[in-house]
Scaffold this motif. Structure first.
Motif: not given
Length: 380
Positions: A326, A330, A333
């Motif tokens: 990731c 993020d 994510a």
């Protein structure tokens, strides 16, 4: 006459660089060995058990480079330690030392006290960004005043090379390997008492580096029905004097009402018990983590690893095969990667098996020793 080597290391715990040092020492069986360390701790017990012939020296005046020294009081204490260490160092080097081995940049001041004739090795387990003037100076000193600089990852090597491109030939890439005795001990405590899918973040409680708050933010984004199927373990302790960081983590857990989903377990010396009972390892580092040992340990125990795309982590995890990568910030994510394994529990074994195969091919202690001996052969 037997050659001698003196290792210098800042901490006596059993986190990443501490464990790697124990493996490095194995490559100097024929040397008279001394380990100088700032304070006592579990590392000394481990090293003494593996190498009964090693001399252990606890030197409380070992000058260590640390952020806490960047205050008037810290600078004063550091200067005092330099003065005292200079006096004490004479006994460490009095009979001539073949190799001076600095394990981490934190021990860099030792370079200026050892004999010019000694081979000076700096083993770099950290990434000090050259955007900072002081960091760049330390990187340059490490390269210029040593004979060889061991870099634990391509990320570490790139960072050092950008600090002093003219001396790139001194930089030697040797990625780490680890070893575990994967054997259940009678009476071992079961720390992970749940039937849910168990996720683990193993490392110091240091949110600005290891990402505990970042992970909590991701956990908080999970749909409630998904959250109820998993449990999250943070395993590790703070640096002494930084207990406020643990308070920050507990505060965030209460804010998100995650007390039933997150358990914090202080540092565990018997860490293999934790790994064996986890389902998925998470390494949500938010700094340039050079080559986190927790990724390798997760792979050793056949666990999928979810990590951030920082430092040396992308050199270890194969995306969509041994785990997920990731972007640093993020949260979405990271949350979706966690959700994937909760929704697809049968995939956990498949990812873990591929991670174990990759570990066996690249990251065993035997492979590390081969890389190490071949790399150092032209210097020793």
């Amino acid at each position: 006459m037997k050659k001698s080597i003196v290792f210098f290391h800042p901490t006596a715990e059993l986190y990443g660089a501490d464990k790697i040092l124990a493996s490095v020492i194995n490559n100097y069986k024929d040397y008279k060995k001394t380990l100088v360390i700032k304070s006592d701790g579990p590392l000394l017990k481990t090293v003494k058990a593996q190498y009964p012939d090693i001399l252990l020296v606890v030197e409380e005046n070992l000058p260590i480079i640390a952020k806490k020294n960047l205050t008037p009081l810290g600078i004063f204490a550091f200067l005092i330690s330099l003065i005292k260490f200079k006096r004490n160092s004479k006994s460490l080097f009095k009979n001539g030392v073949s190799i001076v081995y600095l394990n981490t940049l934190a021990t860099l001041p030792v370079l200026f006290f050892c004999s010019k004739s000694a081979l000076k090795i700096v083993h770099v387990h950290e990434i000090l960004s050259n955007n900072n003037i002081l960091n760049k100076l330390l990187n340059k000193v490490a390269i210029k005043y040593s004979n060889v600089v061991i870099c634990v990852s391509e990320a570490v090597k790139r960072n050092l090379a950008s600090a002093l491109p003219s001396m790139i030939d001194k930089l030697l890439l040797i990625q780490n390997g680890v070893e575990f005795v994967d054997k259940q001990k009678d009476g071992s405590k079961n720390y992970l008492n749940t039937e849910k899918i168990k996720f683990g973040l193993i490392g110091r409680i240091k949110p600005s580096h290891k990402g505990q708050i970042h992970l909590l933010n991701a956990i908080n984004k999970l749909p409630k029905d998904i959250l109820q199927q998993g449990h999250f373990y943070f395993v590790g302790s703070t640096v002494p004097g930084q207990e406020y960081m643990l308070d920050e983590v507990y505060h965030k857990i209460r804010e998100y009402e995650l007390s039933n989903s997150v358990t914090i377990i202080p540092f565990v010396e018997e860490i293999q018990v934790i790994y064996r009972n986890l389902d998925v390892v998470i390494v949500p580092s938010v700094f340039e983590d050079p080559f986190p040992t927790t990724v390798l340990e997760g792979m050793f125990f056949s666990k999928p690893v979810i990590g951030n795309r920082v430092g040396g982590i992308p050199e270890m995890i194969v995306e969509n095969e041994t785990g997920f990568l990731c972007e640093r910030n993020d949260i979405e994510a990271l949350s979706k990667s966690i959700q994937y394994f909760i929704e697809n529990p049968k995939e956990i074994g498949s990812f873990g098996e591929k991670g174990k195969a990759r570990f066996n091919h690249y990251f065993t202690i035997e492979k590390f020793n081969i890389r190490y001996k071949e790399g150092l052969s032209k210097f020793l």
